[in-house]
Design a protein around this motif. Sequence first.
Motif, short mmCIF file in Angstrom:
data_model
loop_
_atom_site.label_atom_id
_atom_site.label_comp_id
_atom_site.label_asym_id
_atom_site.label_seq_id
_atom_site.Cartn_x
_atom_site.Cartn_y
_atom_site.Cartn_z
N VAL A 15 0.81 -0.96 -0.03
CA VAL A 15 -0.10 -0.14 0.18
C VAL A 15 0.77 1.52 0.11
O VAL A 15 2.41 0.96 0.53
CB VAL A 15 -0.64 -0.28 1.46
CG1 VAL A 15 -1.86 1.35 1.70
CG2 VAL A 15 -1.73 -0.98 1.51
N ASP B 186 -1.93 6.96 -1.93
CA ASP B 186 -2.85 7.43 -2.46
C ASP B 186 -3.90 7.06 -1.44
O ASP B 186 -5.39 7.56 -2.41
CB ASP B 186 -2.80 5.55 -2.62
CG ASP B 186 -1.99 4.96 -3.96
OD1 ASP B 186 -1.74 5.95 -4.49
OD2 ASP B 186 -1.83 3.64 -3.73
N HIS B 187 -3.62 7.37 -0.38
CA HIS B 187 -4.64 8.06 0.80
C HIS B 187 -4.77 9.58 1.20
O HIS B 187 -5.86 10.08 1.44
CB HIS B 187 -4.86 6.50 1.57
CG HIS B 187 -5.10 5.50 1.06
ND1 HIS B 187 -6.11 4.96 0.52
CD2 HIS B 187 -3.75 4.49 0.76
CE1 HIS B 187 -5.42 3.19 0.02
NE2 HIS B 187 -4.56 3.56 0.30
N VAL C 53 -3.01 3.10 7.20
CA VAL C 53 -3.98 2.30 6.70
C VAL C 53 -3.89 1.15 7.12
O VAL C 53 -3.55 0.20 7.00
CB VAL C 53 -3.49 2.42 4.91
CG1 VAL C 53 -4.07 1.73 4.22
CG2 VAL C 53 -2.97 3.77 4.27
N ASP D 82 -6.00 -1.71 6.58
CA ASP D 82 -6.74 -2.70 4.54
C ASP D 82 -7.15 -4.02 5.17
O ASP D 82 -6.63 -5.07 5.79
CB ASP D 82 -5.05 -3.25 4.04
CG ASP D 82 -5.97 -3.64 2.59
OD1 ASP D 82 -7.13 -4.16 2.48
OD2 ASP D 82 -5.23 -4.00 1.80
N ASP E 235 -9.45 -6.00 3.43
CA ASP E 235 -8.58 -6.54 2.49
C ASP E 235 -8.63 -8.08 3.26
O ASP E 235 -8.18 -8.87 2.96
CB ASP E 235 -9.08 -6.24 1.03
CG ASP E 235 -9.32 -7.45 0.20
OD1 ASP E 235 -10.37 -8.15 0.85
OD2 ASP E 235 -9.08 -7.10 -1.35
N LEU F 28 -15.38 2.43 7.06
CA LEU F 28 -14.00 2.40 6.30
C LEU F 28 -14.81 3.87 6.09
O LEU F 28 -15.42 4.26 5.88
CB LEU F 28 -14.69 2.01 4.19
CG LEU F 28 -14.85 0.31 4.59
CD1 LEU F 28 -14.91 -0.57 3.26
CD2 LEU F 28 -13.79 -0.45 5.62
N GLY F 29 -13.20 4.52 6.07
CA GLY F 29 -13.11 6.21 5.49
C GLY F 29 -12.59 6.51 6.61
O GLY F 29 -10.44 5.84 6.77
N TYR F 30 -12.23 7.29 6.35
CA TYR F 30 -11.02 8.78 7.00
C TYR F 30 -11.17 8.70 8.44
O TYR F 30 -12.51 9.07 9.07
CB TYR F 30 -11.00 9.76 6.36
CG TYR F 30 -9.62 10.18 5.34
CD1 TYR F 30 -8.91 9.21 4.95
CD2 TYR F 30 -10.90 9.31 3.71
CE1 TYR F 30 -7.67 9.55 3.62
CE2 TYR F 30 -9.84 9.58 2.22
CZ TYR F 30 -8.88 8.79 2.61
OH TYR F 30 -8.34 9.24 1.59
N ARG G 237 -6.80 5.80 7.75
CA ARG G 237 -7.89 5.68 6.69
C ARG G 237 -7.68 3.73 7.08
O ARG G 237 -7.61 3.30 6.28
CB ARG G 237 -7.61 5.62 5.36
CG ARG G 237 -8.34 5.45 4.11
CD ARG G 237 -8.35 6.05 3.05
NE ARG G 237 -9.68 6.04 2.51
CZ ARG G 237 -10.04 5.88 1.33
NH1 ARG G 237 -8.36 5.84 0.72
NH2 ARG G 237 -11.22 5.21 0.18
N ILE H 89 -9.34 0.83 4.57
CA ILE H 89 -10.02 0.68 3.23
C ILE H 89 -10.40 -1.02 3.56
O ILE H 89 -9.88 -1.84 3.87
CB ILE H 89 -8.97 0.74 1.76
CG1 ILE H 89 -7.32 -0.68 2.37
CG2 ILE H 89 -8.37 2.26 2.36
CD1 ILE H 89 -6.56 0.02 1.65
#
Length: 191
Positions: free
Chosen positions: A48, A52-53, A63, A65, A67, A97-99, A189, A191
Amino acid sequence: MKTTITRRSVLATGLAGLASPVWATEAIETADPAVEMVRHNVSSFKRVDWRDHFDDLGVGVIVADTDSRAVHFWNADESIYRIYPSSVPLSEDLTRLGYTEVVRKVAGPTWTPTPSMRERDPSLPKMIPAGPKNPLGTHALYLSWQYYRIHGTHDTRKIGRKSSDGCIGLYNEMIAELYGMVKVGTRVRLI
C-alpha cells in the motif's frame, strides 16, 4: 528468500519479527498449523502506498487494509514503515471504512462493551480492567469514530481472521511497537 518459522520461534519471539516490512515479501515454510494463519497473512499482504490515501504524512499515517488484514504505518518523515497482520470486523455491517484519526493513546486500557454488544449479549460485564482478560490487550489507539480502536489482543487466534466487533486488532507485541511510534493526530484510513 525463504524463512522457516517453527512453533518454538513463533512462541519465543511473539511474532515480533513480522513487524519488519521485509516479511511481506518472504516465503514462509511451516508444517505447524498454529502458524498457518501467519503464512496466509504474510502471503496476502499487498503493498500500500500512503500517497494513494493522503496528500502528506503530517505527524504520520496509518492505512488499515481490511481486505488483506494488514495495518500499514509511516512516520512523519517516512523513515519508518511498518506492516502488521491484523484482525478485522466479523461482518461488513461492523466495518466502517473511511478517514479518521488517533485522538487518544492508552497503555493498559479498560474495556467497556458498546451498546450494540450489550444488546446482543446482556450478560457481558460492565467493564473489564487492564489485564489478560481484557479484549483490548495491552495498548489501544482510540480513533475519532466512537467505539473504534486499533488495539492489541491476548487472544492471538483472532489475528488474520474476521473476529472483531469493528476494531482492528494486533498482536500485543506489535501494538506496543506501533503505540510507541504513533502520535495523537496520526491520520488513519480504513480501506
